[in-house]
Design a protein around this motif. Structure first.
Motif, PDB file in Angstrom:
ATOM      1  N   UNK A  89       0.905  -1.259   0.029  1.00 20.85           N
ATOM      2  CA  UNK A  89      -0.038  -0.076  -0.009  1.00 20.85           C
ATOM      3  C   UNK A  89       0.881   1.293  -0.002  1.00 20.85           C
ATOM      4  N   UNK A  90       0.410   2.375  -0.954  1.00 20.03           N
ATOM      5  CA  UNK A  90       1.198   3.712  -0.702  1.00 20.03           C
ATOM      6  C   UNK A  90       0.088   4.509  -0.768  1.00 20.03           C
ATOM      7  N   UNK A  91       0.464   5.630   0.049  1.00 17.43           N
ATOM      8  CA  UNK A  91      -0.474   6.597   0.453  1.00 17.43           C
ATOM      9  C   UNK A  91       0.029   7.900   0.221  1.00 17.43           C
ATOM     10  N   UNK A  92      -0.828   8.742  -0.400  1.00 19.60           N
ATOM     11  CA  UNK A  92      -0.357  10.137  -0.707  1.00 19.60           C
ATOM     12  C   UNK A  92      -1.682  11.251  -0.654  1.00 19.60           C
ATOM     13  N   UNK A 103       6.049   8.537 -10.061  1.00 21.54           N
ATOM     14  CA  UNK A 103       6.675   8.956 -11.329  1.00 21.54           C
ATOM     15  C   UNK A 103       8.089   9.286 -10.807  1.00 21.54           C
ATOM     16  N   UNK A 104       8.141  10.045  -9.767  1.00 21.09           N
ATOM     17  CA  UNK A 104       9.535  10.602  -9.317  1.00 21.09           C
ATOM     18  C   UNK A 104      10.390   9.284  -8.936  1.00 21.09           C
ATOM     19  N   UNK A 105       9.769   8.372  -8.510  1.00 22.34           N
ATOM     20  CA  UNK A 105      10.181   7.106  -7.977  1.00 22.34           C
ATOM     21  C   UNK A 105      10.623   6.216  -8.971  1.00 22.34           C
ATOM     22  N   UNK A 106       9.975   6.139 -10.270  1.00 18.51           N
ATOM     23  CA  UNK A 106      10.235   5.112 -10.909  1.00 18.51           C
ATOM     24  C   UNK A 106      10.956   5.887 -12.474  1.00 18.51           C
ATOM     25  N   UNK A 107      10.501   6.881 -12.929  1.00 16.81           N
ATOM     26  CA  UNK A 107      10.982   7.460 -14.275  1.00 16.81           C
ATOM     27  C   UNK A 107      12.381   8.188 -14.096  1.00 16.81           C
ATOM     28  N   UNK A 240      -4.774   6.652  -2.364  1.00 12.13           N
ATOM     29  CA  UNK A 240      -3.799   5.402  -2.192  1.00 12.13           C
ATOM     30  C   UNK A 240      -3.551   4.811  -3.433  1.00 12.13           C
ATOM     31  N   UNK A 241      -2.379   4.051  -3.449  1.00  9.89           N
ATOM     32  CA  UNK A 241      -2.038   3.148  -4.450  1.00  9.89           C
ATOM     33  C   UNK A 241      -1.934   1.595  -3.804  1.00  9.89           C
ATOM     34  N   UNK A 242      -2.240   0.478  -4.795  1.00  8.52           N
ATOM     35  CA  UNK A 242      -1.617  -0.767  -4.553  1.00  8.52           C
ATOM     36  C   UNK A 242      -0.727  -1.134  -5.284  1.00  8.52           C
ATOM     37  N   UNK A 243       0.298  -1.530  -4.910  1.00  4.22           N
ATOM     38  CA  UNK A 243       1.650  -1.477  -5.775  1.00  4.22           C
ATOM     39  C   UNK A 243       2.616  -2.882  -5.460  1.00  4.22           C
ATOM     40  N   UNK A 244       3.156  -3.425  -6.286  1.00  5.91           N
ATOM     41  CA  UNK A 244       4.360  -4.339  -6.090  1.00  5.91           C
ATOM     42  C   UNK A 244       5.315  -3.785  -5.076  1.00  5.91           C
ATOM     43  N   UNK A 245       5.961  -4.592  -4.362  1.00  5.71           N
ATOM     44  CA  UNK A 245       6.748  -4.178  -3.157  1.00  5.71           C
ATOM     45  C   UNK A 245       7.802  -3.362  -3.661  1.00  5.71           C
ATOM     46  N   UNK A 246       8.605  -3.730  -4.738  1.00  8.62           N
ATOM     47  CA  UNK A 246       9.660  -2.884  -5.374  1.00  8.62           C
ATOM     48  C   UNK A 246       9.270  -1.603  -5.600  1.00  8.62           C
ATOM     49  N   UNK A 247       7.820  -1.305  -6.442  1.00 10.85           N
ATOM     50  CA  UNK A 247       7.676  -0.002  -6.359  1.00 10.85           C
ATOM     51  C   UNK A 247       7.213   0.638  -5.164  1.00 10.85           C
ATOM     52  N   UNK A 248       6.792   0.129  -3.990  1.00 16.97           N
ATOM     53  CA  UNK A 248       6.388   0.659  -2.866  1.00 16.97           C
ATOM     54  C   UNK A 248       7.728   1.264  -2.058  1.00 16.97           C
ATOM     55  N   UNK A 249       8.773   0.428  -2.368  1.00 14.14           N
ATOM     56  CA  UNK A 249       9.928   0.847  -1.659  1.00 14.14           C
ATOM     57  C   UNK A 249      10.768   1.807  -2.254  1.00 14.14           C
ATOM     58  N   UNK A 250      10.617   2.161  -3.551  1.00 13.50           N
ATOM     59  CA  UNK A 250      11.022   3.218  -4.200  1.00 13.50           C
ATOM     60  C   UNK A 250      10.119   4.535  -3.940  1.00 13.50           C
ATOM     61  N   UNK A 252       8.668   5.017  -1.406  1.00  8.55           N
ATOM     62  CA  UNK A 252       8.731   5.420   0.139  1.00  8.55           C
ATOM     63  C   UNK A 252      10.160   6.407   0.146  1.00  8.55           C
ATOM     64  N   UNK A 253      10.963   6.388  -0.674  1.00 11.76           N
ATOM     65  CA  UNK A 253      12.221   7.048  -0.772  1.00 11.76           C
ATOM     66  C   UNK A 253      11.869   8.687  -1.247  1.00 11.76           C
TER      67      UNK A 253
END
Length: 371
Positions: A89-92, A103-107, A240-250, A252-253
């Motif tokens: 889970x991600x929350x914003x 997008x900042x986390x993965x792009x 909020x979002x539901x996302x794969x754990x590697x995406x959640x970890x990125x 959170x940074x």
């Protein structure tokens, strides 16, 4: 001072700022009107449940303390609701808060983001702000997206495909079979599919598949949801979002540490328990939507099929009609704000608000000789 202008990122030079729905206070101040009907932002117009109000009042007593940055209780409540892990889970701060950080986390600079057009403008702004090149995919004549058209727009540089399902501003959906086909193809391309389901709670069409169900099946997509629509918490800014754990970890940074305030977190937890309320609001909305469709049909206005709490209208001189409605105290959304000249997007409001909109539209159209 010309050097200051050179500080602006070149990628943002042609980006138009997002134009939100006009606030009631602006219309009151600018036009001197007291009673305003706001049908421009697809909000839930009905009062929130008493239990949610109580949660807000309780949390308001502790605004001198920082909120929980990890949103522990909210993530646990969401995980229970959807049958996923809290670590997925991600929350914003609303959908846009989640999308910008995502997008900042993965792009990386130069990555491609494929999106349908027209769509929710903030998806495009968030992608460009992260340095992506945006690739637009036109919808069909019936304003529906197709998996084949989206896939054809992808390349080896495509990192993300983002889409609204239901789509905003058209109200259309991608069917279960199309979405499954798209997800499977993107998995083979190692491209992330992001599905924004802000209006999912309004959908009753059996052809629709929730991305949450898709996530549980595949685990390789990101699903976005919000408390701003049917839950009635638009002012509290929580999504909020539901996302794969590697995406959640990125994620959170880069997420803003205390972005979701204490009041919003408490209200969202309470709102998740109000299943009867959600069903009631959906039923009320659908009843009012059918009434609106009937009235607009009598007026000779072209209205497109929708699975949401808003209608898309094709109207001659749409921008002028929107301005004339504004002078009547009715705020609607010009399609030109979303790349759809000749259209209006109109939210479903309270019964009396819908009646006032219909009466004002009838007056405006008659005055302009459009009927």
């Amino acid at each position: 001072m010309a050097w200051l202008e050179r500080l602006v990122r070149k990628a943002l030079a042609d980006v138009e700022p997002y134009r939100p729905g006009k606030p009631i206070s602006d219309v009151q101040r600018e036009l001197g009107l007291r009673e305003i009907v706001r049908l421009c932002s697809n909000e839930n117009p009905w009062p929130i449940p008493e239990a949610v109000s109580t949660a807000i009042q309780s949390a308001a007593k502790e605004v001198n303390r920082y909120p929980d940055p990890g949103a522990y209780y909210l993530k646990r409540a969401l995980a229970r609701k959807w049958g996923v892990s809290p670590s997925e889970i991600i929350v914003g701060a609303g959908t846009e808060g989640v999308v910008y950080a995502l997008f900042q986390a993965i792009i990386d600079e130069g990555d491609h983001v494929v999106h349908c057009m027209p769509t929710y403008p903030l998806h495009i702004l968030a992608a460009k702000a992260a340095g992506a090149t945006c690739v637009a995919v036109p919808l069909t004549d019936s304003f529906t997206p197709t998996a084949d058209m989206i896939i054809a727009a992808c390349s080896e540089r495509t990192k993300v495909v983002i889409m609204c399902n239901p789509n905003n501003p058209t109200g259309t959906i991608m069917s279960r079979s199309e979405l499954l086909s798209l997800a499977a193809h993107l998995e083979g391309m190692q491209t992330l599919l992001v599905v924004d389901e802000a209006y999912a709670e309004y959908v009753i069409d059996p052809r629709y598949v929730s991305g949450v169900e898709l996530f549980r099946q595949l685990g390789n997509i990101v699903i976005l949801r919000t408390f701003s629509k049917i839950y009635g918490l638009a002012a509290l800014r929580i999504g909020y979002g539901i996302a794969p754990k590697p995406v959640v970890e990125s994620f959170s940074k880069v997420k803003r540490f205390f972005e979701v305030n204490k009041i919003a977190q408490h209200a969202a937890v309470a709102a998740l328990e109000q299943t009867a309320y959600i069903e009631e609001i959906r039923d009320r909305t659908l009843i009012e939507r059918e009434k609106m469709l009937s009235v607009l049909s009598d007026l000779g206005v072209k209205v497109y099929p929708t699975h949401t709490n808003f209608l898309l209208l094709r109207v001659e001189d749409a921008d002028l009609v929107a301005e004339d409605l504004l002078r009547e105290g009715i705020i609607v959304r010009p399609g030109s704000d979303m790349g759809m000249q000749g259209f209006l997007r109109v939210s479903i409001g309270l019964p009396e608000e819908n009646e006032r909109f219909a009466a004002s539209l009838r007056k405006v159209m008659k005055r302009a000789g459009r009927r």
